[in-house]
Motif scaffolding. Structure first.
Motif, short mmCIF file in Angstrom:
data_model
loop_
_atom_site.label_atom_id
_atom_site.label_comp_id
_atom_site.label_asym_id
_atom_site.label_seq_id
_atom_site.Cartn_x
_atom_site.Cartn_y
_atom_site.Cartn_z
N VAL A 244 0.84 -1.20 0.00
CA VAL A 244 0.00 0.00 0.00
C VAL A 244 0.88 1.25 0.00
N VAL A 245 1.95 1.23 0.81
CA VAL A 245 2.86 2.38 0.86
C VAL A 245 3.50 2.59 -0.50
N ASP A 246 3.93 1.51 -1.13
CA ASP A 246 4.52 1.62 -2.47
C ASP A 246 3.53 2.24 -3.44
N LEU A 247 2.29 1.78 -3.38
CA LEU A 247 1.27 2.30 -4.30
C LEU A 247 1.03 3.79 -4.07
N VAL A 248 0.95 4.19 -2.81
CA VAL A 248 0.73 5.60 -2.49
C VAL A 248 1.90 6.45 -2.96
N ARG A 299 9.64 6.51 -2.84
CA ARG A 299 9.26 5.48 -3.82
C ARG A 299 10.39 4.52 -4.13
N ASP A 300 11.61 5.05 -4.22
CA ASP A 300 12.72 4.24 -4.68
C ASP A 300 13.52 3.58 -3.57
N HIS A 304 13.79 3.97 3.40
CA HIS A 304 13.67 5.40 3.65
C HIS A 304 13.12 5.63 5.06
N PRO A 305 13.65 6.64 5.79
CA PRO A 305 13.17 6.92 7.15
C PRO A 305 11.67 7.18 7.21
N ALA A 306 11.10 7.75 6.15
CA ALA A 306 9.65 8.01 6.16
C ALA A 306 8.87 6.70 6.22
N ARG A 307 9.37 5.69 5.52
CA ARG A 307 8.71 4.38 5.57
C ARG A 307 8.78 3.80 6.99
#
Length: 469
Positions: A244-248, A299-300, A304-307
């Motif tokens: 879901v995170v990847d899609l967003v 995305r890439d 990533h810290p946000a993830r």
């Protein structure tokens, strides 16, 4: 219609027998007006629920009348023989006239006695109020109660029902029938027709109201916060939210790429009014580039810290859903608000229409997956039931238990159906119905009484003469 034998008061008229079991009640007939309509619905209902006479009953009644005539003929013959024998004795003849007269006299007595006995079952001989006559009309209600008790004690006994069902082998027979070629298809066709009939009778608005109310009540009574917390915690622990995170992230990047000018313009509009426009534009560009860089990095870069921050937030929220009363209360309020929305209620109600259309389509199509699965299931169940002794024993046991429960629970209602039905019959009609079915055989009693009486009289006279009488 004229009486067919001595003492008969007729089929459709005459004095009604009196008694204490309902025979002294006035006959209930549907009152017919000049226009031919039934004037009393109650009387019509009672009359319709009474004794019914069929064409077979009419044929039996004609047979009864013929046998009455024959039995009466035996009495008349005995009377004529007695008169001739008496005349012969008076004329001076000796020997045989005495024997013949004795036999004929005893035959008349036997015939009259048996005529009285047979007639007294159904009516009062000659209409006279002789005690213990018109037995069936006066004792009709008692007979009904006795019949109900007899059926209840001897046919509706639990052990009798269980023994009878056990001897039938219903489960094995049912399995063999279902497994036989064509029967599974027949069952499926009948089930589909019944299903279509039920769906045709049901009103959509009624079912929708019931479904909507049931779903809403069930959803309102179910606590969702804690189950959601457990589900979310498991999803986060298994990394199931990463997709879901990847899609967003992808959608956010694509949106920014498509709306470059809109983003810059929005930022420039929010800038102070005293700054030059080219500076506002430069600020907007800078903001857009930072947003694009940030979203692209998310995305890439799977690390990533946000993830990680999203993972931490979701994990903490899952814990709060399971343990924090305030969070749980907010979720329940949100659920209640969601259920109260008209759009949600309409969606719940409309689900019935979709299900109804789906089921109807599948039921009407002989090659549908639904009917195919039902056919295969019925056939497989029949084959297993026909060969599996354990399943047969279990099924027979269920049937016996069900029958025993029905017998134990509703025995009184079943037997009262018999007694109440008999009690509701008109006494004279019930008497005529019974006489039509057994009266022909009863006339043989009169015939036998004449013959046996004559033989007994002849034997008694012969013995008396031999002893010097």
């Amino acid at each position: 219609m004229r009486p067919a034998g001595p003492g008969c008061t007729g089929w459709s008229s005459g004095a009604e027998p009196r008694g204490n079991s309902g025979a002294d009640k006035p006959k209930i007939r549907p009152a017919i007006s000049d226009t031919g309509r039934v004037e009393s619905e109650h009387e019509a209902a009672v009359a319709a629920a009474g004794v019914r006479f069929t064409a077979a009953d009419e044929e039996k009644r004609r047979g009864v009348r013929r046998m009455k005539a024959i039995a009466t003929g035996f009495l008349a013959a005995a009377t004529v023989v007695y008169a001739l024998a008496t005349w012969a004795k008076a004329a001076g003849w000796t020997g045989w006239p005495e024997y013949v007269a004795a036999a004929a006299e005893a035959g008349m007595v036997g015939a009259l006695a048996d005529w009285f006995a047979v007639t007294a079952l159904f009516r009062r001989p000659f209409g006279l109020p002789i005690p213990h006559t018109a037995i069936i009309p006066t004792k009709k209600d008692a007979f009904g109660k006795s019949l109900g008790s007899f059926v209840g004690e001897n046919f509706l006994a639990v052990q009798v029902v269980r023994t009878r069902l056990a001897s039938l082998g219903i489960a094995r027979r049912l399995g063999e029938w279902l497994a036989a070629p064509g029967n599974a298809e027949r069952v499926t066709t009948e089930a589909a027709a019944a299903l279509r009939g039920v769906l045709a009778v049901l009103r959509d608005e009624d079912v929708q109201a019931v479904v909507g109310e049931a779903v809403t009540r069930r959803a309102a009574a179910t606590q969702v916060a804690e189950p959601l917390g457990r589900l979310l915690g498991k999803v986060v622990a298994d990394g199931g939210h990463h997709g879901v995170v990847d899609l967003v992230a992808v959608r956010a990047h694509d949106w920014l790429a498509e709306h470059h000018g809109d983003v810059v313009e929005k930022v420039a509009i929010k800038s102070p009014g005293w700054t030059p426009k080219f500076i506002d534009h430069q600020v907007g560009e800078r903001v857009y580039k930072e947003l694009m860089r940030f979203v692209t990095a998310i995305r890439d870069d799977p690390q990533h810290p946000a993830r990680g921050a999203i993972d931490t937030f979701l994990a903490d929220f899952a814990v709060e859903l399971r343990t924090d009363p305030a969070t749980q209360a907010r979720v329940e309020r949100a659920k209640a608000d969601l259920l109260a929305r008209n759009e949600v209620q309409e969606l719940i109600a409309s689900s019935w229409s979709a299900v109804r259309t789906l089921v109807l389509t599948a039921a009407e199509d002989e090659n549908s997956e639904l009917r195919r699965r039902i056919r295969d299931g019925v056939r497989a169940f029949g084959q297993k039931l026909a060969t599996d002794e354990r399943l047969q024993a279990k099924t027979d046991g269920w049937l016996q238990d069900a029958a025993a429960y029905v017998v134990e629970t509703y025995r009184d209602e079943i037997t009262s159906l018999i007694s109440d039905t008999v009690a509701g019959w008109d006494a004279a009609d019930a008497s005529r119905k019974i006489e039509a079915n057994v009266g022909r055989d009863l006339q043989f009693i009169r015939i036998n009484g004449t013959v046996v009486g004559a033989l007994a009289g002849l034997l008694i006279h012969a013995v008396a003469t031999a002893l010097g009488g």
